[in-house]
Design a protein around this motif. Sequence first.
Motif, mmCIF file in Angstrom:
data_model
loop_
_atom_site.group_PDB
_atom_site.id
_atom_site.type_symbol
_atom_site.label_atom_id
_atom_site.label_comp_id
_atom_site.label_asym_id
_atom_site.label_seq_id
_atom_site.Cartn_x
_atom_site.Cartn_y
_atom_site.Cartn_z
ATOM 1 N N LYS A 163 0.840 -1.201 0.000
ATOM 2 C CA LYS A 163 0.000 0.000 0.000
ATOM 3 C C LYS A 163 0.872 1.247 0.000
ATOM 4 O O LYS A 163 1.631 1.496 0.945
ATOM 5 N N PRO A 167 -6.459 5.328 2.378
ATOM 6 C CA PRO A 167 -7.644 6.123 2.038
ATOM 7 C C PRO A 167 -7.667 7.419 2.843
ATOM 8 O O PRO A 167 -7.172 7.481 3.977
ATOM 9 N N THR A 181 -13.367 11.031 -0.174
ATOM 10 C CA THR A 181 -11.957 11.023 0.213
ATOM 11 C C THR A 181 -11.127 10.370 -0.887
ATOM 12 O O THR A 181 -11.664 9.749 -1.807
ATOM 13 N N SER A 182 -9.825 10.477 -0.752
ATOM 14 C CA SER A 182 -8.932 9.902 -1.753
ATOM 15 C C SER A 182 -8.953 8.375 -1.671
ATOM 16 O O SER A 182 -9.248 7.785 -0.635
ATOM 17 N N THR A 183 -8.631 7.743 -2.787
ATOM 18 C CA THR A 183 -8.609 6.281 -2.876
ATOM 19 C C THR A 183 -7.200 5.765 -2.609
ATOM 20 O O THR A 183 -6.228 6.344 -3.084
ATOM 21 N N THR A 185 -3.762 3.719 -2.948
ATOM 22 C CA THR A 185 -3.031 3.232 -4.123
ATOM 23 C C THR A 185 -2.069 2.119 -3.704
ATOM 24 O O THR A 185 -1.556 2.117 -2.568
#
Length: 408
Positions: A163, A167, A181-183, A185
């Motif tokens: 990871k 998130p 919110t951001s995902t 990656t």
Amino acid sequence: MNMPLISLPRGLMAVSAAGGRPGATATMDTVLEALEDFKAKYNGRLDSLESFLDAQAKQTAADKLGCGGGIGTLRAADPDYSATFANYFRSGVSEEAVRTAQATGERAQIMASMQSGSESDGGYLAPVEWDRQIGQAQRIRSPLRRLCDVRVTTTGAYSTLWKLTGPGSGWVGETAPRPATSTPTFASITFGHGEIYANPAITQRLLDDGAINVQEWLATEVSEEFDKQEGIAFISGDGSNKPYGLLGYVVGGAHEGQHPGGSIQADASGDAATVTVDGLVDFTYQLPAPYRQNAAWLMNSQTAATIAKMKDGEGNFIWRESLAAGQPATLLGRRVEIDENMPNIAADALPILFGDFQAGYVINDRQGVRVLRDPFTNKPFVHFYVTKRVGGGLKDPNAIRALKIAAA
């Protein structure tokens, strides 16, 4: 196992002793006889059950590997195939014999399995329990196989995800809006295989006379050779047809930056030529707290001998030998594993690794050991060319730290 025996109820025994009412004696005697018969049958069944459970316990014990470096016997997953393979091991099996057996339907399933790994393809696939025995024997002798995450796969490589970012999140009031919110990656990490081999030899006479346990001999000879080669690769392998070694992932090493999460960090020992007590204490706390709970030390015997003589400020040895046979020593409260492939203490060397190796390094075994019988190359010896595929690499760079001998 002690089973309780059936006893008559006290009430019935009392009635029998007192004689009961006139005319009831015959009836009571009948009841007592029936109870005696029932007791005998019940106790007999308990005896049979006890014998059965004892036999099961003995079989279970026989199925397990022996400890302390010995090789025990594992129950065959496919007894017919194992017997056929053992026959091939002692005397050889021709391709013609395999085709004939398949054509006639005799042991079709067994021969189909052997045909799938025929000599023309590099040898026959060893039975499952032989594969397990070799793996268990290796674990007994290999420090990193005891410490690290060992995965057995049936595919060409083992892959996992790292990871990169988590998130997004935030604090909000009871009725406040919740924006997206951001995902998270991820980056993929793949651990491929290299092929390792052993080529033990034995005389045909010993095979013919049945003077040895063939299964035990194979597991012992092969596992010892595999241990020798794997041990070097797990520590310093370059990844070319072999695993990536742990030391190569340390900052400044050959694999630095290869992992998407970074490299293994190196901490100075506090001295240009040796290890110090204060340096070791500081070193343990460089490892992040979540990994210290399951952390262990890895070093060779020469380094261990140096550290075992060290005392703290109150004159107490910081090294503790285990009082229980087979248990590892401890250093500053953490277990120590000895691996002779680790470097000696010297300037700019990395003689000690410390961390949660289960979280930090993965060993990937490709399921299946292949055996090719060779009675021709070195007569009167019969060689057994045994191959397996194994890989390894860094799983989490934060889980392990390296101690570097250099000036502070």
